[in-house]
Design an enzyme around this catalytic site. Sequence first.
Site, mmCIF file in Angstrom:
data_model
loop_
_atom_site.group_PDB
_atom_site.id
_atom_site.type_symbol
_atom_site.label_atom_id
_atom_site.label_comp_id
_atom_site.label_asym_id
_atom_site.label_seq_id
_atom_site.Cartn_x
_atom_site.Cartn_y
_atom_site.Cartn_z
ATOM 1 N N ARG A 185 0.445 -1.088 -0.165
ATOM 2 C CA ARG A 185 -0.034 0.202 -0.013
ATOM 3 C C ARG A 185 1.151 1.466 0.063
ATOM 4 N NH1 ARG A 185 1.567 3.884 4.539
ATOM 5 N NH2 ARG A 185 1.479 2.738 5.926
ATOM 6 N N GLU A 259 -6.063 7.176 7.865
ATOM 7 C CA GLU A 259 -5.269 8.699 8.010
ATOM 8 C C GLU A 259 -4.936 9.412 6.695
ATOM 9 O OE1 GLU A 259 -1.166 8.061 9.762
ATOM 10 O OE2 GLU A 259 -2.422 6.303 10.386
ATOM 11 N N ARG A 263 -5.573 5.544 0.490
ATOM 12 C CA ARG A 263 -4.193 5.281 1.280
ATOM 13 C C ARG A 263 -4.590 3.961 -0.313
ATOM 14 N NH1 ARG A 263 -1.905 3.584 6.519
ATOM 15 N NH2 ARG A 263 -1.335 5.827 6.524
ATOM 16 N N CYS A 310 1.119 11.845 8.902
ATOM 17 C CA CYS A 310 1.945 10.974 9.918
ATOM 18 C C CYS A 310 3.700 11.508 9.860
ATOM 19 C CB CYS A 310 2.166 9.358 9.991
ATOM 20 S SG CYS A 310 3.210 9.026 11.461
ATOM 21 N N THR A 312 6.371 9.705 9.710
ATOM 22 C CA THR A 312 6.850 8.654 9.087
ATOM 23 C C THR A 312 6.630 7.314 8.160
ATOM 24 O OG1 THR A 312 4.839 7.076 10.134
ATOM 25 C CG2 THR A 312 6.422 8.109 11.966
ATOM 26 N N ARG A 319 3.821 0.416 2.647
ATOM 27 C CA ARG A 319 4.170 -0.996 3.368
ATOM 28 C C ARG A 319 4.102 -1.845 2.811
ATOM 29 N NH1 ARG A 319 1.608 -2.839 6.547
ATOM 30 N NH2 ARG A 319 3.306 -3.731 7.891
ATOM 31 N N ARG A 347 4.395 -6.904 12.726
ATOM 32 C CA ARG A 347 3.257 -6.392 13.373
ATOM 33 C C ARG A 347 2.586 -7.583 13.730
ATOM 34 N NH1 ARG A 347 0.973 -1.131 10.248
ATOM 35 N NH2 ARG A 347 2.613 0.459 11.086
ATOM 36 N N GLU A 352 -1.205 -1.784 13.016
ATOM 37 C CA GLU A 352 -0.489 -1.741 14.661
ATOM 38 C C GLU A 352 -0.959 -1.772 15.327
ATOM 39 O OE1 GLU A 352 2.265 2.334 14.389
ATOM 40 O OE2 GLU A 352 0.539 2.522 12.935
#
Length: 405
Positions: A185, A259, A263, A310, A312, A319, A347, A352
Site C-alpha cells: 500500500r 489517516e 490509501r 504522519c 513516519t 508498506r 506487526r 499496528e
Amino acid sequence: NFQVIMMPPTAFTAFRSLARGAAFGAGLAITAGIGLASAEDTTYARLIEIADRVKRIEKNLGIKEAASTEPFGAGFPHFTEKCKSLVKKHLTVEIYEQLKNKVTSNGFTLDRAIQSGVDNQDSGVGIYAGDEDSYSVFAPIFDLIIEDYHGGYKPSQKHLSDMNPSKVTGTIDPKGEYVISTRIRVGRNIRGLGLSPGCTRAQRREVEQADRKQLVEDHFLFKKGDRFLESAGANRDWPESRGIFHNNEKTFLVWVNEEDQLRIISMQKGGDAGEVFERLARGIAAIEKEVKAAGREFAYNDHLGYIHSCPTNCGTGMRASVHVKIPNVASHPKFNDWCSKLRLQSRGIHGEHSESAGGIYDISNKERLGKSEVQLVQTMIDGVNTLIEAEKALAAGKPLPKDLQ
C-alpha cells in the site's frame, strides 16, 4: 455554515476570545452555526473546528496575534517520565516558544500537531501534520523527528521515487508453505487540501468526489481510526466522506479519507510480490490521471517525497508486507533484532498495535524515506525470504542463515 462578515476590530477580538476559550475550556459548548455530521461528533471536535476557522479568518483579514503575556515556557506540554515518544525527545521549551504562535495557511498550529502525543503518552512518534505547510512552518521540530526516525535523513537530502515493477526480482515462498498473502500500500494526499488532522469537512468531500470517477461503485465503510488518530483530529465528522472502493476480485482497493486522503492498496493470496507491485503501479497511475483531470495533483516535494500526515510515512508512504507463518522465528528472543537487521518491521495480523495469532505476523519494510519504492519492495522480498529460511532452520535444528548469524 460559518459566514464571515466585516465587523469592528473590537467586536472581532471579542468573538475571537470567545471561540478560543470555548475550544480549550472544559465543559463549555458552542454549537451555533456548525452543522452536525453524525451522532458521534463530540463537542470538543466542533469547538476545535471553530478555533481553526477563527485562525483562518484572522490570517485572511491580516489580524496579527496579540503579544503573549504568558511566562516563557508556561504552555509547554507535560510528558510523563515513562513517555518515550520522539516528540518528547526533540521538543524543547525553546522550540515550543519559537513555534507556538505560528499558523499554517490552512490554520493548523503546533499544539494541534502534538496533541496526539500529549494525550497518548505511549506514542512512538507523537506528532501529525495538518497540511503540507506544516513541514515547513514547524520545520524545527519536524526535521529533528524525521532525521531521527528515518535513520539520519538530513533536511538537505532529496527523495527519489521509482514505481517501475520490472526492476523487482524474485518472489517469496513459491511453494506456498509459509506466506498467506502479500499486500503493498501507499498513501497519497492532494496538494492544497488539508491532511486528515487539519482537513475541513468541505475538503474531505472534495477528496471523495475527485476519486469517485476512477473507482468502482462497490462502496463500504472501514473502521474508525484508533485513539492516536482520534487525538490528532483525524476522526472528525466520522463517517462522512469515508469509504473503500475496490475491484470485483478485491485485489485492488482505495481507502478514502482514513489517516491519509488516499490509501491505495494492492493485495492477493500467496507471495508473488512482483504481481502485486505491478497492479499497484497501474492503479496509482490511473488514479493520478483522474486527480489531474480534476485540476489537482498529489502533494510531493524533492526533500520529503509524497507528503503524509504522519512524518513516519513521508517519502514513499509505502508498506510492502506479507502475512507469514513463522512461529519458531517469532518466539526466538532475537526476533526483533533480526527484523531490524533486515530493515523490516513486524506487526500483529490486524495491523499496528495489534497482537499476533497462531505464529502469523505482518512483516513489512520499515523504511519509507530516502529509498525508492523498488528498493523497499526488494528489501521486503529478500528479508522475508531470510526469515523463512530461519524458520526452516529452527524447525530442523540447523544453523541459521548467514545474514542472521
